[in-house]
Design a protein around this motif. Structure first.
Motif, mmCIF file in Angstrom:
data_model
loop_
_atom_site.group_PDB
_atom_site.id
_atom_site.type_symbol
_atom_site.label_atom_id
_atom_site.label_comp_id
_atom_site.label_asym_id
_atom_site.label_seq_id
_atom_site.Cartn_x
_atom_site.Cartn_y
_atom_site.Cartn_z
ATOM 1 N N ALA A 14 120.543 -34.169 11.823
ATOM 2 C CA ALA A 14 121.884 -34.111 11.214
ATOM 3 C C ALA A 14 121.819 -33.586 9.784
ATOM 4 O O ALA A 14 122.190 -34.273 8.835
ATOM 5 N N PRO A 15 121.349 -32.340 9.577
ATOM 6 C CA PRO A 15 121.169 -31.828 8.207
ATOM 7 C C PRO A 15 122.502 -31.505 7.536
ATOM 8 O O PRO A 15 123.505 -31.252 8.206
ATOM 9 N N HIS A 16 122.480 -31.530 6.196
ATOM 10 C CA HIS A 16 123.657 -31.092 5.440
ATOM 11 C C HIS A 16 123.805 -29.586 5.485
ATOM 12 O O HIS A 16 124.910 -29.057 5.505
ATOM 13 N N HIS A 17 122.674 -28.870 5.451
ATOM 14 C CA HIS A 17 122.697 -27.409 5.453
ATOM 15 C C HIS A 17 121.648 -26.874 6.412
ATOM 16 O O HIS A 17 120.561 -27.438 6.527
ATOM 17 N N VAL A 18 121.970 -25.782 7.066
ATOM 18 C CA VAL A 18 121.028 -25.084 7.928
ATOM 19 C C VAL A 18 120.931 -23.651 7.417
ATOM 20 O O VAL A 18 121.951 -22.966 7.299
ATOM 21 N N VAL A 19 119.714 -23.203 7.087
ATOM 22 C CA VAL A 19 119.498 -21.842 6.629
ATOM 23 C C VAL A 19 118.726 -21.099 7.714
ATOM 24 O O VAL A 19 117.600 -21.477 8.051
ATOM 25 N N GLY A 20 119.352 -20.072 8.281
ATOM 26 C CA GLY A 20 118.706 -19.310 9.339
ATOM 27 C C GLY A 20 117.716 -18.310 8.793
ATOM 28 O O GLY A 20 117.670 -18.034 7.591
ATOM 29 N N THR A 21 116.885 -17.753 9.677
ATOM 30 C CA THR A 21 115.895 -16.767 9.236
ATOM 31 C C THR A 21 116.550 -15.475 8.770
ATOM 32 O O THR A 21 115.903 -14.643 8.137
ATOM 33 N N ASP A 22 117.846 -15.310 9.076
ATOM 34 C CA ASP A 22 118.555 -14.144 8.563
ATOM 35 C C ASP A 22 119.117 -14.389 7.175
ATOM 36 O O ASP A 22 119.799 -13.535 6.608
ATOM 37 N N GLY A 23 118.832 -15.583 6.612
ATOM 38 C CA GLY A 23 119.279 -15.906 5.259
ATOM 39 C C GLY A 23 120.655 -16.525 5.190
ATOM 40 O O GLY A 23 121.074 -16.992 4.133
ATOM 41 N N ARG A 24 121.382 -16.547 6.302
ATOM 42 C CA ARG A 24 122.719 -17.123 6.281
ATOM 43 C C ARG A 24 122.636 -18.645 6.343
ATOM 44 O O ARG A 24 121.827 -19.208 7.076
ATOM 45 N N ALA A 25 123.490 -19.299 5.573
ATOM 46 C CA ALA A 25 123.491 -20.762 5.526
ATOM 47 C C ALA A 25 124.776 -21.289 6.150
ATOM 48 O O ALA A 25 125.835 -20.689 6.045
ATOM 49 N N ALA A 26 124.643 -22.411 6.824
ATOM 50 C CA ALA A 26 125.799 -23.078 7.410
ATOM 51 C C ALA A 26 125.787 -24.527 6.966
ATOM 52 O O ALA A 26 124.735 -25.151 6.849
ATOM 53 N N THR A 27 126.960 -25.076 6.688
ATOM 54 C CA THR A 27 127.073 -26.476 6.304
ATOM 55 C C THR A 27 127.327 -27.309 7.548
ATOM 56 O O THR A 27 128.178 -26.980 8.367
ATOM 57 N N ALA A 28 126.540 -28.355 7.690
ATOM 58 C CA ALA A 28 126.698 -29.246 8.840
ATOM 59 C C ALA A 28 127.156 -30.610 8.356
ATOM 60 O O ALA A 28 127.099 -30.933 7.169
ATOM 61 N N ASP A 29 127.631 -31.406 9.261
ATOM 62 C CA ASP A 29 128.113 -32.745 8.945
ATOM 63 C C ASP A 29 126.921 -33.684 8.931
ATOM 64 O O ASP A 29 126.639 -34.376 9.912
ATOM 65 N N GLY A 30 126.176 -33.660 7.833
ATOM 66 C CA GLY A 30 124.932 -34.412 7.772
ATOM 67 C C GLY A 30 125.151 -35.901 7.761
ATOM 68 O O GLY A 30 126.157 -36.414 7.264
ATOM 69 N N GLY A 31 124.191 -36.622 8.305
ATOM 70 C CA GLY A 31 124.262 -38.070 8.328
ATOM 71 C C GLY A 31 123.702 -38.655 7.045
ATOM 72 O O GLY A 31 123.501 -37.980 6.046
ATOM 73 N N ALA A 32 123.434 -39.966 7.079
ATOM 74 C CA ALA A 32 122.924 -40.665 5.910
ATOM 75 C C ALA A 32 121.519 -40.168 5.588
ATOM 76 O O ALA A 32 120.714 -39.934 6.483
ATOM 77 N N ARG A 33 121.223 -40.010 4.288
ATOM 78 C CA ARG A 33 119.895 -39.562 3.872
ATOM 79 C C ARG A 33 119.033 -40.766 3.505
ATOM 80 O O ARG A 33 119.535 -41.792 3.056
ATOM 81 N N THR A 34 117.760 -40.598 3.662
ATOM 82 C CA THR A 34 116.808 -41.637 3.281
ATOM 83 C C THR A 34 115.945 -41.090 2.157
ATOM 84 O O THR A 34 115.216 -40.123 2.359
ATOM 85 N N PRO A 35 116.018 -41.672 0.948
ATOM 86 C CA PRO A 35 115.268 -41.114 -0.180
ATOM 87 C C PRO A 35 113.769 -41.228 0.031
ATOM 88 O O PRO A 35 113.271 -42.143 0.703
ATOM 89 N N GLY A 36 113.039 -40.279 -0.563
ATOM 90 C CA GLY A 36 111.586 -40.314 -0.532
ATOM 91 C C GLY A 36 110.961 -39.513 0.589
ATOM 92 O O GLY A 36 109.760 -39.261 0.559
ATOM 93 N N LEU A 37 111.737 -39.115 1.591
ATOM 94 C CA LEU A 37 111.170 -38.349 2.694
ATOM 95 C C LEU A 37 111.102 -36.874 2.313
ATOM 96 O O LEU A 37 112.000 -36.355 1.659
ATOM 97 N N PHE A 38 110.019 -36.184 2.722
ATOM 98 C CA PHE A 38 109.905 -34.774 2.365
ATOM 99 C C PHE A 38 109.584 -33.893 3.557
ATOM 100 O O PHE A 38 109.672 -32.677 3.472
ATOM 101 N N LEU A 39 109.212 -34.489 4.693
ATOM 102 C CA LEU A 39 108.805 -33.686 5.835
ATOM 103 C C LEU A 39 109.226 -34.384 7.125
ATOM 104 O O LEU A 39 109.018 -35.582 7.277
ATOM 105 N N LEU A 40 109.829 -33.608 8.023
ATOM 106 C CA LEU A 40 110.222 -34.128 9.326
ATOM 107 C C LEU A 40 109.432 -33.380 10.398
ATOM 108 O O LEU A 40 109.922 -32.408 10.969
#
Length: 317
Positions: A14-40
């Motif tokens: 549930a990301p806030h933003h999605v950046v495609g390989t073509d460089g275009r970005a889309a805003t998504a309805d992101g869920g709650a974030r958990t601080p301190g995480l850097f890699l999924l």
């Protein structure tokens, strides 16, 4: 990823933003974030879609210090979309080492006197090249992960790269570094990693473990204490570890249980073998017969060598 796999990952993260390989970005309805995480990181799920794990910086930094500084420069010949190569690259930067990245392994890129991160199939290709063309640049350290290194391949490293240390590690996306082996020594748990075996299955209690997994935008925390990815294993009296593969890859042949990964490990050590997949195929009297599909490099490997390796390294079953 297929479209189905990508959609499943985006639904769980549930990301806030999605950046495609073509460089275009889309805003998504992101869920709650958990601080301190850097890699999924993601792993293959039993349902056919990836499982999304959650890792913080500290868990990987512990692994950087456990592995320690390597001789530089460091070659990482694979895409950073794989956590194995990403770990190798960030490990080099963490220790201030010169870093060289490539999309694939080319023996001419080997850092003479430096280090290189490989998977066993790449190591096999490197050794085949060294047999065809002796000499040339040789790394002081080969770090090998992603799959078990067969004893036959370790012997080839000692013979063809006598001045090179083979540093093998066993780990998982869920636990990062679990155990390491140098050259032909035993596989041993790394610092602060506690292992137990219950009903032949390995359980790992480690400060490097992931925080949990993401499901529909929410973090499902991992519980305290040991966890398992289902690897079968044995612990020796002196603290050594033998990994026997996943229970799901066990083949029942003539009343005997055969671990497919053990057969793969032995056959990967034969010269000319690029990779091996072992599965069970139906048999009238045995139920299943153990069948190896061998990917050849530079022609067909010698069948006598394959059979000799199987006889020497495996039980009659």
């Amino acid at each position: 990823w297929t479209g189905r796999e990508r959609d499943a990952v985006l639904a769980d993260t549930a990301p806030h933003h999605v950046v495609g390989t073509d460089g275009r970005a889309a805003t998504a309805d992101g869920g709650a974030r958990t601080p301190g995480l850097f890699l999924l990181p993601t792993t293959s799920g039993s349902t056919g879609v990836p499982t999304v794990l959650a890792r913080d910086r500290r868990s990987w930094r512990i692994g950087f210090d456990i592995l320690g500084a390597l001789p530089g420069p460091v070659l990482v010949p694979g895409p950073p979309s794989s956590t194995l190569y990403l770990f190798g690259a960030l490990h080099a930067l963490h220790h201030g080492l010169g870093l060289v990245t490539r999309g694939r392994l080319d023996p001419t890129d080997l850092p003479d006197g430096g280090s290189v991160h490989l998977v066993p199939a790449q190591l096999s290709a490197l050794l085949d090249e060294r047999e065809r063309r002796p000499g040339g640049p040789a790394p002081r350290v080969v770090v090998c992960g992603g799959a078990h290194v067969a004893p036959g391949m370790r012997e080839r490293v000692a013979r063809l790269l006598p001045g090179t240390t083979l540093l093998e590690y066993y780990g998982s996306a869920e636990h990062s570094l679990i155990a390491t082996r140098r050259d032909d020594g035993p596989l041993r748990p790394v610092e602060d990693v506690h292992l137990t075996v219950r009903d032949d299955v390995l359980w790992v209690d480690s400060p490097q473990s992931v925080h949990g997994r993401f499901i529909r935008g929410a973090l499902l925390p991992a519980g305290p204490g040991p966890t398992t990815v289902g690897d079968r294993a044995e612990l020796t009296d002196d603290g050594g570890l033998t990994v026997l593969g996943r229970a799901a890859t066990t083949i029942s042949s003539g009343g005997t249980l055969v671990a497919a990964e053990e057969v793969e490990q032995v056959l990967r050590g034969v010269a000319g073998v690029g990779d091996v997949v072992v599965a069970g195929t139906p048999h009238a009297s045995l139920g299943m017969v153990v069948t190896a599909v061998v990917e050849a490099r530079d022609g067909v490997p010698d069948r006598r060598a394959l059979r000799a390796a199987a006889r020497a390294g495996l039980s009659p079953a």
